[in-house]
Design a protein around this motif. Sequence first.
Motif, PDB file in Angstrom:
ATOM      1  N   ASP A  90     -45.149  20.385 -12.849  1.00  0.00           N
ATOM      2  CA  ASP A  90     -44.389  18.947 -12.513  1.00  0.00           C
ATOM      3  C   ASP A  90     -43.870  19.485 -11.093  1.00  0.00           C
ATOM      4  O   ASP A  90     -43.131  20.424 -10.689  1.00  0.00           O
ATOM      5  N   VAL A  91     -44.249  18.515  -9.999  1.00  0.00           N
ATOM      6  CA  VAL A  91     -44.159  18.707  -8.773  1.00  0.00           C
ATOM      7  C   VAL A  91     -42.559  18.470  -8.631  1.00  0.00           C
ATOM      8  O   VAL A  91     -41.855  17.726  -9.085  1.00  0.00           O
ATOM      9  N   GLU A  92     -41.959  19.373  -7.808  1.00  0.00           N
ATOM     10  CA  GLU A  92     -40.565  19.494  -7.027  1.00  0.00           C
ATOM     11  C   GLU A  92     -40.461  18.256  -6.247  1.00  0.00           C
ATOM     12  O   GLU A  92     -41.291  18.264  -5.141  1.00  0.00           O
ATOM     13  N   TRP A  93     -39.804  17.127  -6.418  1.00  0.00           N
ATOM     14  CA  TRP A  93     -39.498  15.969  -5.334  1.00  0.00           C
ATOM     15  C   TRP A  93     -38.429  16.306  -4.464  1.00  0.00           C
ATOM     16  O   TRP A  93     -37.556  16.883  -4.783  1.00  0.00           O
ATOM     17  N   VAL A  94     -38.620  16.372  -3.206  1.00  0.00           N
ATOM     18  CA  VAL A  94     -38.028  16.897  -2.304  1.00  0.00           C
ATOM     19  C   VAL A  94     -37.426  15.746  -1.173  1.00  0.00           C
ATOM     20  O   VAL A  94     -37.860  14.524  -1.041  1.00  0.00           O
ATOM     21  N   GLU A  95     -36.300  16.150  -0.449  1.00  0.00           N
ATOM     22  CA  GLU A  95     -35.881  15.216   0.619  1.00  0.00           C
ATOM     23  C   GLU A  95     -36.763  15.331   1.867  1.00  0.00           C
ATOM     24  O   GLU A  95     -37.417  16.513   2.104  1.00  0.00           O
ATOM     25  N   PRO A  96     -36.872  14.375   2.698  1.00  0.00           N
ATOM     26  CA  PRO A  96     -37.663  14.542   3.896  1.00  0.00           C
ATOM     27  C   PRO A  96     -37.347  15.510   4.631  1.00  0.00           C
ATOM     28  O   PRO A  96     -38.090  16.302   5.531  1.00  0.00           O
ATOM     29  N   THR A  97     -36.056  16.138   4.825  1.00  0.00           N
ATOM     30  CA  THR A  97     -35.574  17.267   5.519  1.00  0.00           C
ATOM     31  C   THR A  97     -35.589  18.544   4.646  1.00  0.00           C
ATOM     32  O   THR A  97     -35.127  19.327   5.378  1.00  0.00           O
ATOM     33  N   ASP A  98     -36.159  18.618   3.646  1.00  0.00           N
ATOM     34  CA  ASP A  98     -36.110  19.919   2.948  1.00  0.00           C
ATOM     35  C   ASP A  98     -37.409  20.602   3.601  1.00  0.00           C
ATOM     36  O   ASP A  98     -38.308  20.118   4.003  1.00  0.00           O
ATOM     37  N   GLY A  99     -37.256  21.990   3.555  1.00  0.00           N
ATOM     38  CA  GLY A  99     -38.095  22.940   4.290  1.00  0.00           C
ATOM     39  C   GLY A  99     -39.600  23.205   3.534  1.00  0.00           C
ATOM     40  O   GLY A  99     -39.796  22.918   2.309  1.00  0.00           O
ATOM     41  N   LEU A 100     -40.556  22.970   4.533  1.00  0.00           N
ATOM     42  CA  LEU A 100     -42.123  23.000   4.055  1.00  0.00           C
ATOM     43  C   LEU A 100     -42.544  24.277   4.649  1.00  0.00           C
ATOM     44  O   LEU A 100     -43.301  25.173   3.674  1.00  0.00           O
ATOM     45  N   ILE A 101     -42.491  24.653   5.810  1.00  0.00           N
ATOM     46  CA  ILE A 101     -43.252  25.836   6.408  1.00  0.00           C
ATOM     47  C   ILE A 101     -42.655  26.389   7.419  1.00  0.00           C
ATOM     48  O   ILE A 101     -41.707  25.921   8.346  1.00  0.00           O
ATOM     49  N   LEU A 102     -42.586  27.797   7.389  1.00  0.00           N
ATOM     50  CA  LEU A 102     -41.991  28.531   8.554  1.00  0.00           C
ATOM     51  C   LEU A 102     -43.129  29.492   9.375  1.00  0.00           C
ATOM     52  O   LEU A 102     -43.688  30.407   8.640  1.00  0.00           O
ATOM     53  N   HIS A 103     -43.043  28.948  10.630  1.00  0.00           N
ATOM     54  CA  HIS A 103     -44.173  29.561  11.493  1.00  0.00           C
ATOM     55  C   HIS A 103     -43.404  30.410  12.298  1.00  0.00           C
ATOM     56  O   HIS A 103     -42.667  30.081  13.282  1.00  0.00           O
ATOM     57  N   TYR A 104     -43.572  31.738  12.446  1.00  0.00           N
ATOM     58  CA  TYR A 104     -43.198  32.559  13.490  1.00  0.00           C
ATOM     59  C   TYR A 104     -43.861  32.562  14.662  1.00  0.00           C
ATOM     60  O   TYR A 104     -45.197  32.672  14.693  1.00  0.00           O
ATOM     61  N   THR A 105     -43.283  32.412  15.742  1.00  0.00           N
ATOM     62  CA  THR A 105     -43.976  32.204  17.209  1.00  0.00           C
ATOM     63  C   THR A 105     -43.306  33.095  18.165  1.00  0.00           C
ATOM     64  O   THR A 105     -42.114  33.219  17.961  1.00  0.00           O
ATOM     65  N   SER A 106     -44.119  33.898  19.089  1.00  0.00           N
ATOM     66  CA  SER A 106     -43.346  34.428  20.136  1.00  0.00           C
ATOM     67  C   SER A 106     -43.094  33.684  21.428  1.00  0.00           C
ATOM     68  O   SER A 106     -43.945  33.021  21.799  1.00  0.00           O
ATOM     69  N   GLY A 107     -42.152  33.896  21.859  1.00  0.00           N
ATOM     70  CA  GLY A 107     -41.776  33.366  22.994  1.00  0.00           C
ATOM     71  C   GLY A 107     -41.790  34.339  24.073  1.00  0.00           C
ATOM     72  O   GLY A 107     -42.584  35.331  23.778  1.00  0.00           O
ATOM     73  N   SER A 108     -41.214  34.080  25.378  1.00  0.00           N
ATOM     74  CA  SER A 108     -41.361  35.111  26.533  1.00  0.00           C
ATOM     75  C   SER A 108     -40.693  36.395  26.589  1.00  0.00           C
ATOM     76  O   SER A 108     -40.844  37.235  27.017  1.00  0.00           O
ATOM     77  N   THR A 109     -39.800  36.117  25.789  1.00  0.00           N
ATOM     78  CA  THR A 109     -38.748  37.204  25.336  1.00  0.00           C
ATOM     79  C   THR A 109     -38.424  37.399  24.117  1.00  0.00           C
ATOM     80  O   THR A 109     -38.541  36.497  23.194  1.00  0.00           O
ATOM     81  N   GLY A 110     -37.842  38.516  23.506  1.00  0.00           N
ATOM     82  CA  GLY A 110     -37.184  38.668  22.309  1.00  0.00           C
ATOM     83  C   GLY A 110     -38.254  38.823  21.035  1.00  0.00           C
ATOM     84  O   GLY A 110     -39.399  38.463  21.238  1.00  0.00           O
ATOM     85  N   LYS A 111     -37.626  38.864  19.921  1.00  0.00           N
ATOM     86  CA  LYS A 111     -38.414  39.063  18.827  1.00  0.00           C
ATOM     87  C   LYS A 111     -39.214  37.547  18.658  1.00  0.00           C
ATOM     88  O   LYS A 111     -38.521  36.524  18.759  1.00  0.00           O
ATOM     89  N   PRO A 112     -40.066  37.385  17.758  1.00  0.00           N
ATOM     90  CA  PRO A 112     -40.586  36.260  17.280  1.00  0.00           C
ATOM     91  C   PRO A 112     -39.488  35.339  16.349  1.00  0.00           C
ATOM     92  O   PRO A 112     -38.620  35.918  15.861  1.00  0.00           O
TER      93      PRO A 112
END
Length: 572
Positions: free
Chosen positions: A199-221
């Motif tokens: 049974d698929v979990e039905w979610v709200e439009p603003t519920d979390g889907l994916i978390l991509h870590y990305t690095s900026g020019s400074t600091g931790k990703p």
Amino acid sequence: MKLEALPVIQGEHNLKNYEEEYKSFDWSKAKQQFSWYESGKMNMAHEAIDRHAESDKKNKVALYYRDDKRNEKYTFKEMKELSNKAGNVLKTIGDVEKGDRVFIFMPRSPELYFSVLGAIKLGAIVGPLFEAFMEGAVTDRLADSEAKVLITTPELLDRVPADKLPHLKQILVVGENIEENDLIADFNKQMKDASKHLDVEWVEPTDGLILHYTSGSTGKPKGVLHVHNAMIQHYQTAKWVLDFKDEDVYWCTADPGWVTGTSYGIFGPWLTGTSNLIVGGRFNPESWYQMIEEYGVTVWYSAPTAFRMLMGAGDEVVKKFDLSSLRHVLSVGEPLNPEVVKWGVKVFNKRIHDTWWMTETGAQLICNYPCMEIKPGSMGKPIPGVVAAIVDDQGNELPPNRMGNLAIKKGWPSMMHTIWNNEQKYDSYFMPGDWYVSGDSAYMDEEGYFWFQGRVDDVIMTSGERVGPFEVESKLLEHPAVAEAGVIGKPDPVRGEIIKAFIALMDGHEPSDELIEEIRQFVKKGLAAHAAPREIEFREKLPKTRSGKIMRRVLKAWELDLPTGDLSTMED
Ligand code: 6R9
């Protein structure tokens, strides 16, 4: 760098008249295409897979998978069942519930895709990690996200210090002869026993889907969180920009550890019910062309570095293959040099369509469309529903041809929802006037085309002239001896900065003082005297991210003897 604009391709395109659509489109119309608009039952994996599995597309191939060892295909119906099974494994073995973080740390394989979809069906948030990450990078990301379950392979397991990760409750290992214990379970064995009903979990439009870590020019990703609502834009851009039609075979060369490999390696193609080719393993010009020929790839989405490497491999290689299936070729990730666009026309007889967007924006924002003229070197124009502008540091819009911050008016559907555990960082992206500030510098010409100049922090000021490193790099690449080029500003007491170029040479060329002088003259004549690098240094290879971006900050650190900072996204 002026080249003649490349004309519109004749044919039936999903986006027929860009200017007209840009005027009339609004996102609320786009929403109404989805069944959840009426039912309220939303879930990305349902829209991408199950919906087709329950339609007359059920026996259509959703996934062609290919690497050195495996050659498999799965229909939408099979993808539904296998992702249901993966969902059941995560639920029963991993105790995964809505909102939990499930991380996936492995090279491309069919199991990776079953797992991503299965986790999404449970309402979990998926965190994809490049297989090249070493222990430090893996630990940072699993700790920051408080990941509960990890799916990985026996080869990568050593890089996961489970004892330092109190939130990590379960590791599922995809491989052979897996010894199970309290922490570790055998993914394939569990899959065999799992039910194919879920049974698929039905979610709200603003519920979390994916978390991509990305690095900026400074600091931790930083963890960029995307939500289910993004599907509106994934779907819409897959239609307008990738121009998918029913009979297409699509190949996106990006790994899901990078946002292109999820937004357009998973969501875009499957939301539109397109057959999706995934190729594992390493880059190799011959086998890449072979894939296009063998699968009859019609739409191909790749990156400038890959195109440049193919270009470097020579035109003779191209001629060995039948690439006539190709209808539409696209690029993302870094500036697409005009030289490469010209080469694409020569060898594929196709215009390579540049697209601009970021991890944070979740989906394409500024693009070249099949229905419009391409100006080689330009990223194109904003998609309908998106307002882009060049603004100064106070958020005031600048007139055409002025260089400034590339900014987007807030409110497109796929915009990141937050930065995980770091609301402050999220807020720092915005300027007065509801502008999202990309960190890229660019200008817009009189016809509304956007031209990338560099990351804001990479722009070079030499003797009072502003020079975009990309422009210099593009010119350098036109020189027959240059395979790769990275350009930085090096502090100089007289000129503020001088331009320094790091260059990797094509096979058959050797470094020499004559060559340095020749290259300098080449840029001087072809671009501008002030844009010619005062210093040139040859290197075997240049530091690049896994997504192919030359890491200018690493070049700068080498040059200035500074710490190189976070290198977790660097290609090995
Ligand atoms: C999708 C992706 C984002 C940064 C972006 C810019 C550069 C992306 C580009 C481009 C010139 C293009 N970039 N597309 N630069 N022309 N068509 O790449 O996401 O890895 O977050 O990188 O990449 O500098 O700000 P991400």
